[in-house]
Design an enzyme around this catalytic site. Sequence first.
Site, PDB file in Angstrom:
ATOM      1  N   GLY A 218       0.781  -1.240   0.000  1.00  0.00           N
ATOM      2  CA  GLY A 218       0.000   0.000   0.000  1.00  0.00           C
ATOM      3  C   GLY A 218       0.808   1.282   0.000  1.00  0.00           C
ATOM      4  N   SER A 220       2.098   2.995  -2.753  1.00  0.00           N
ATOM      5  CA  SER A 220       1.604   3.923  -3.782  1.00  0.00           C
ATOM      6  C   SER A 220       0.211   4.419  -3.418  1.00  0.00           C
ATOM      7  CB  SER A 220       1.555   3.242  -5.149  1.00  0.00           C
ATOM      8  OG  SER A 220       2.816   2.729  -5.457  1.00  0.00           O
ATOM      9  N   TYR A 221      -0.600   3.551  -2.837  1.00  0.00           N
ATOM     10  CA  TYR A 221      -1.947   3.953  -2.419  1.00  0.00           C
ATOM     11  C   TYR A 221      -1.853   5.103  -1.415  1.00  0.00           C
ATOM     12  CZ  TYR A 221      -6.627   3.556  -0.347  1.00  0.00           C
ATOM     13  OH  TYR A 221      -7.885   3.825   0.115  1.00  0.00           O
ATOM     14  N   ASP A 377       8.395   7.293  -3.239  1.00  0.00           N
ATOM     15  CA  ASP A 377       7.640   6.036  -3.218  1.00  0.00           C
ATOM     16  C   ASP A 377       8.605   4.938  -3.657  1.00  0.00           C
ATOM     17  OD1 ASP A 377       5.833   3.998  -3.362  1.00  0.00           O
ATOM     18  OD2 ASP A 377       4.689   4.792  -5.048  1.00  0.00           O
ATOM     19  N   GLY A 380       8.563  -1.858  -3.977  1.00  0.00           N
ATOM     20  CA  GLY A 380       8.431  -2.792  -2.850  1.00  0.00           C
ATOM     21  C   GLY A 380       9.464  -3.900  -2.875  1.00  0.00           C
TER      22      GLY A 380
HETATM   23  N1  LIG Z   1      -5.175   1.482   3.061  1.00  0.00           N
HETATM   24  C1  LIG Z   1      -5.708   0.807   2.036  1.00  0.00           C
HETATM   25  N2  LIG Z   1      -7.041   0.675   1.926  1.00  0.00           N
HETATM   26  C2  LIG Z   1      -7.589  -0.004   0.874  1.00  0.00           C
HETATM   27  N3  LIG Z   1      -6.873  -0.549  -0.115  1.00  0.00           N
HETATM   28  C3  LIG Z   1      -5.542  -0.442  -0.066  1.00  0.00           C
HETATM   29  C4  LIG Z   1      -4.885   0.236   0.998  1.00  0.00           C
HETATM   30  N4  LIG Z   1      -3.560   0.188   0.793  1.00  0.00           N
HETATM   31  C5  LIG Z   1      -3.409  -0.488  -0.362  1.00  0.00           C
HETATM   32  N5  LIG Z   1      -4.577  -0.863  -0.875  1.00  0.00           N
HETATM   33  C6  LIG Z   1      -4.779  -1.628  -2.122  1.00  0.00           C
HETATM   34  O1  LIG Z   1      -3.788  -2.654  -2.141  1.00  0.00           O
HETATM   35  C7  LIG Z   1      -3.274  -2.828  -3.448  1.00  0.00           C
HETATM   36  C8  LIG Z   1      -1.743  -2.685  -3.445  1.00  0.00           C
HETATM   37  O2  LIG Z   1      -1.424  -1.356  -3.077  1.00  0.00           O
HETATM   38  P1  LIG Z   1      -0.198  -0.566  -3.747  1.00  0.00           P
HETATM   39  O3  LIG Z   1      -0.153  -0.774  -5.210  1.00  0.00           O
HETATM   40  O4  LIG Z   1      -0.278   0.819  -3.239  1.00  0.00           O
HETATM   41  O5  LIG Z   1       1.022  -1.354  -3.093  1.00  0.00           O
HETATM   42  P2  LIG Z   1       2.561  -0.988  -3.181  1.00  0.00           P
HETATM   43  O6  LIG Z   1       3.107  -1.163  -1.816  1.00  0.00           O
HETATM   44  O7  LIG Z   1       2.767   0.331  -3.813  1.00  0.00           O
HETATM   45  O8  LIG Z   1       3.082  -2.149  -4.127  1.00  0.00           O
HETATM   46  P3  LIG Z   1       4.380  -2.183  -5.068  1.00  0.00           P
HETATM   47  O9  LIG Z   1       5.568  -2.049  -4.200  1.00  0.00           O
HETATM   48  O10 LIG Z   1       4.306  -3.539  -5.719  1.00  0.00           O
HETATM   49  O11 LIG Z   1       4.198  -1.077  -6.040  1.00  0.00           O
HETATM   50  C9  LIG Z   1      -3.957  -1.809  -4.331  1.00  0.00           C
HETATM   51  O12 LIG Z   1      -5.021  -2.431  -5.004  1.00  0.00           O
HETATM   52  C10 LIG Z   1      -4.494  -0.774  -3.357  1.00  0.00           C
HETATM   53  O13 LIG Z   1      -5.669  -0.158  -3.840  1.00  0.00           O
END
Ligand SMILES: Nc1ncnc2c1ncn2[C@@H]1O[C@H](COP(=O)(O)OP(=O)(O)OP(=O)(O)O)[C@@H](O)[C@H]1O
Length: 455
Positions: A218, A220-221, A377, A380
Site C-alpha cells: 500500500g 503507492s496507495y 515512493d 516494494g
Molecule cells: N489502506 C488501504 N485501503 C484499501 N486498499 C488499499 C490500501 N492500501 C493499499 N490498498 C490496495 O492494495 C493494493 C496494493 O497497493 P499498492 O499498489 O499501493 O502497493 P505498493 O506497496 O505500492 O506495491 P508495489 O511495491 O508492488 O508497487 C492496491 O489495489 C491498493 O488499492
Amino acid sequence: MELSCLKSINPAKEENLVNNNIVSNEKLKTPVRTKHTSGLLSDKTSVVQFCTPKHLKTINTPNTSTKFNILPTTRTPIKRYFSDQALSQSTPDCFNIVHMETPCCKIDDIVAGEQTMYEGESSNLTVGIRIRPLNSKEMNDSKITSVVRGNGQNVIVECESAQHTFTYDHCFVSYHDPHTPGHASQEVVFHNMVLPLVQNAFEGYNVCLFAYGQTGSGKSYSLMGTELTQIGTMPFEEKVGIIPRFCQEILIRARNNLQIETTVEISYFEIYNEKIHDLLASTSSGSKKAPLKVREHPVFGPYVVDLSQHCVQNYKDLQAWLKVGNSQRATAATGMNEKSSRSHSIFSIILTQTHSDNQLDCKSLDANRRSKINLVDLAGSERLSQTSATGDRLREGVSINKSLLTLGKVIASLTENTNNRKQGFVPYRESVLTWLLKGDYINVHHTGKAFHAVS
Ligand SMILES: Nc1ncnc2c1ncn2[C@@H]1O[C@H](COP(=O)(O)OP(=O)(O)OP(=O)(O)O)[C@@H](O)[C@H]1O
C-alpha cells in the site's frame, strides 16, 4: 507498509526571518547563498537562503486531452547555475565563504501543557506504519489470515505460538469498511503524520518523506491514492493520497498569504533498473526520453541533469501533471500486486517564498526562502518465489532488492557513525537511489520522516 518522513525538530519560530535577510538584486546574477547574523536572529537559527531575481514564471500545464507537449520551463536559478558551464567548473567564491549552519531545535521552547501537534515530532526521523486491509483476493483465500493488528503506537504480529510487538511513532490501521471505529483514512494519515512537514517546509527546511514496505502493501496507495487522474473530482476525497494533499495544502497556504509571493515548482522522476527517467517529459512520439544522468555539485550535492521543473498554480495544474507522471511510471502485474511499481519514484517540490521588503524604501530588495520537499515512493521489496517473476520482472526485482539493500546499508552506516561519533564510510554510491538521496540523509538530522506499509 511503512511510511517514513524526515522532519524537523521543533525549529524556533522566526516570524521575521524573511525581513531580516535581505540581499540586493544587484548581486543576484548568480544565485548567492547568504548567512545573516542580524542581531534580531537567534544565532542558533541562521538560515541559508537562495536569492533569485524576481521574475514571472511561465506556467506550463499539460493538455491532458491530447498529446503532452512540454514547453521549455523557466529555469530556476539553481538550474541555471548548474547548466552554466563557466560556473560549474569550479565552486564560486561566494559559496566558499558560506558557512552552512543548521537550525537547532529549542527544546526549552516547548512549554509543558501547551503541546501542539508538532511537539510529538521531537525526533529528526519519525516513523509511521500503516496496515492495509485484506483485499478481495486475499479474503477469498482460506489459507490467508490476518496476523497483524495495531494497538496505539504498537503493531502486534501473531504467528503460531509467538507474539511480537513493535513500537512506532504512528500506527495507522485501515479497515475494509471505512466506518469501522479507528479506521485510518487518507485524511487521518496526512493530518497526523505529514502536515507537520508542510509547516517545516514553509519555515525553510528541506523535508523528505519516503514510503517503504513489501510489494503490494500500500505504498503507492498512501502516497498517490487512487482515481486522482479524474480531473474535477473533489480534492480531498478519501482516496486522494499524500502527494496531492501536500501540494494542495501548500497552494492553499500560499494563496492565503498575500504578503509573500510563493512559487511552487514540481519535478517527478523514477529510478528504473538504476536508470533515471523524467516522468514529466516525453518525446514527440510519446516514448520515454533517454535516461538522465546524476552529477554531484560541490555545494548542493547530487542532482539530476536536465530534469524538467514545472510551476503549478492550482490543484488542477497539479492533477494534470500527476496524470502525465503516473501514466509514464513503470508498473506491471506480479504475483503479489496487479499494478506493482517496478521503480522508485521521487516527487520533488521546490517551494520559494519571496518577501519584498518595503521598509527600506527600495523595491529591488527581496528576500527569498527556498525549501525542497522530496516525497519518495520506493519500489516494494519482493521475495521472487512469491512474485513468480521471470524475464524482465525478475531483472526488475533483482534491481529493486539490490537498491533497497543498499538503502539499508547506508542507514546502518549512518546510524553506526552517529552512535560511535565517527565519520566512517557510507556506501551512497552503490545505488542511484542512495546517491541521489545523499543530501536528504544528511538532512535527516534536521528534517525527515519515514512511512512503512504492511499488508
Ligand atoms: N489502506 C488501504 N485501503 C484499501 N486498499 C488499499 C490500501 N492500501 C493499499 N490498498 C490496495 O492494495 C493494493 C496494493 O497497493 P499498492 O499498489 O499501493 O502497493 P505498493 O506497496 O505500492 O506495491 P508495489 O511495491 O508492488 O508497487 C492496491 O489495489 C491498493 O488499492
